[in-house]
Write an enzyme that holds these catalytic residues in place. Sequence first.
Site, PDB file in Angstrom:
ATOM      1  N   HIS A   1      12.507  26.787  75.646  1.00  0.00           N
ATOM      2  CA  HIS A   1      13.734  27.332  75.282  1.00  0.00           C
ATOM      3  C   HIS A   1      15.313  27.068  75.811  1.00  0.00           C
ATOM      4  CE1 HIS A   1      16.693  30.612  74.056  1.00  0.00           C
ATOM      5  NE2 HIS A   1      16.395  31.087  72.965  1.00  0.00           N
TER       6      HIS A   1
ATOM      7  N   ASP B   1       8.394  31.279  82.201  1.00  0.00           N
ATOM      8  CA  ASP B   1       9.301  32.334  81.233  1.00  0.00           C
ATOM      9  C   ASP B   1       8.422  33.172  80.429  1.00  0.00           C
ATOM     10  OD1 ASP B   1      10.646  33.205  79.209  1.00  0.00           O
ATOM     11  OD2 ASP B   1      11.572  31.372  78.078  1.00  0.00           O
TER      12      ASP B   1
ATOM     13  N   GLN C   1       8.587  35.702  75.895  1.00  0.00           N
ATOM     14  CA  GLN C   1       7.268  35.509  74.747  1.00  0.00           C
ATOM     15  C   GLN C   1       6.339  36.477  75.210  1.00  0.00           C
ATOM     16  OE1 GLN C   1       8.982  35.618  71.805  1.00  0.00           O
ATOM     17  NE2 GLN C   1      10.709  34.874  72.500  1.00  0.00           N
TER      18      GLN C   1
ATOM     19  N   LYS D   1      12.767  42.395  74.567  1.00  0.00           N
ATOM     20  CA  LYS D   1      11.535  41.750  73.679  1.00  0.00           C
ATOM     21  C   LYS D   1       9.782  42.453  74.054  1.00  0.00           C
ATOM     22  CE  LYS D   1      13.406  36.453  73.338  1.00  0.00           C
ATOM     23  NZ  LYS D   1      13.931  36.553  72.662  1.00  0.00           N
TER      24      LYS D   1
ATOM     25  N   CYS E   1      16.516  27.827  69.028  1.00  0.00           N
ATOM     26  CA  CYS E   1      17.209  27.533  70.250  1.00  0.00           C
ATOM     27  C   CYS E   1      15.898  26.681  71.140  1.00  0.00           C
ATOM     28  CB  CYS E   1      17.428  29.042  71.243  1.00  0.00           C
ATOM     29  SG  CYS E   1      19.091  30.039  71.206  1.00  0.00           S
TER      30      CYS E   1
END
Lengths: 435, 150
Positions: free
Chosen positions: A152, A229, A232, A255, A393
């Site tokens: 991202h 990261d 998600q 999220k 993104c």
Amino acid sequence: MSGARQATPHPPQTAAAGPAGSARAGAATPPLDVAALREQFPILRRRVHGKPLIYLDNAATTQKPQVVLDAEMRFYTEFCSNVHRGVHDLSGRATAAFESARGKIRRHLGAADDREIVFVRGATEGINLVAHAYGRAHVGENDEIVVSAMEHHSNIVPWQMLCEEKGARLRVIPINDAGELILEEYEKLLGPRTRMVALVHQSNSLGTVNPVKKMIAMAHAAGARVLVDGAQALAHHAVDVQDLDADFYVLSGHKVYAPTGIGALYGKADLLREMPPYQGGGDMILSVTFEKTTYNQIPHKFEAGTPNVAGAIGLGAALEFVSGVGLERIAAHEAAVLEHATRALAGLPRVRLIGTARDKASVVSFVVEGIHPHDIGTILDGEGIALRTGHHCTQPVMERYGVPATVRASLALYNTREEIDALVAGLRKVIEVLG
Amino acid sequence: MRPELRELYQDVILDHGKRPRNFRRLEGATHHAEGFNPLCGDRVRLDLRVEDDRIADAAFQGQGCAISTASASMMTETVKGLSLEEARELFQRFHSQVTGQAGNAEADDLGKLEVFAGVQEYPARVKCAILVWHTLLSALEKKPETVSTE
């Protein structure tokens, strides 16, 4: 909407109380009672353009269950106060709830110590914090930072800025046609100059789940630190930062069924301790004089200013909700819906799936030959179907596949096969209208 | 389909979206500009040939959705023969229409560009229709840099 439903006096034990939450993870894991779970999300009762809302934009943000809304509301109606300061009753309660939320995040991530959990606005701020506080101290001229081709923008740009400032180089792990990282190329990129590997756990535009545990071990063997990261991944997989041996792990609450504007950074305690502060202000100090300021202990050293107390409490409630439902059962349900979606979409004429990794979850991205994703999105919106069209993104991913944008349907625990069938019917209509 | 959507995707728009007119590189262009919508990745390159303060020819290339492609196609058809002043004025009227600020009298003046009136119901899509028009202004001002709708 009934955001102000009567707040319960105590936090619910498991949010998915009732049939859906009655089974704990174990030998027998009965499927989710999706209908009962949907009842817990007030927004899913909404109609859009006269049609029942079909919400398939969960990779952008998830909807919030009533327990999360109640938890936030309870803070504002029962003990709204600033934290870590007042001697009065409300401040004590607010502080206890805030710190208890930190503990819930620590447990959810499998971290060893509450002090390894720093509250931030979201994954983006978590990455910026690490790039700023750890990166500036450890990355120098001609050093290298490795990211993947499916990051991202939020896990690219902070590192680019750091590279620019320090004269360091950004190296990129390529992906194959299926949307999987090419580990042989990754291995070649790792070397004595590698200071940091910044890697997405699950891709937001492709759905690919990366073998982060193995990749972290490879980075560590080369002497590099790793930031994962998890924005998600967290809503779809059980995460154990100690098992992964991640140095840093960032997440966004919104999220994973929590409010917007709250997230967390996990960092190994020894790394966080030696890092300089990120922002200066109140709460991050022990003492201040005009001659010298002494910084607070971790994690408070990184939490300048009044934090998002309500959001943190909401995040704690959301993670309890998720573990109450059971991540294994959520993953199994979503995998079944994803498989249904993949098969149905692949059967449509002129549809090309973008991202077909062996290990993927919760996301199906596609293009329809000759029809721009934005037109598809607008027409599906008319059917009450909310999904994402654009580059998500991840412009480098779009470039890799030679498309300006994709249509992305992304799943959460409340999505059903019937909703996918409605999506497919909507797409048939799109093809009919736009030819 | 909802009537608002039918209003947005009128046959004329679908036709120009699928078979854009003046979709080519213009030889001997005197003005050109590029437009980019970072939100959706739409890109347009607009070429103009201006003679005696009039737009003698116009052509475009690029990629975009049906709305932006049709808008570019119909704009290039419409501005041919207009003076620079008339083209700028047309931009103002088109802008007013797609953003829903036009009175009926103004919309009447737009001729076949009136088919874009449906865009005003879709705020997220206004940029698609307007991108090429901003690019036109930029080309007329001979600004060399890429225009952005952001």
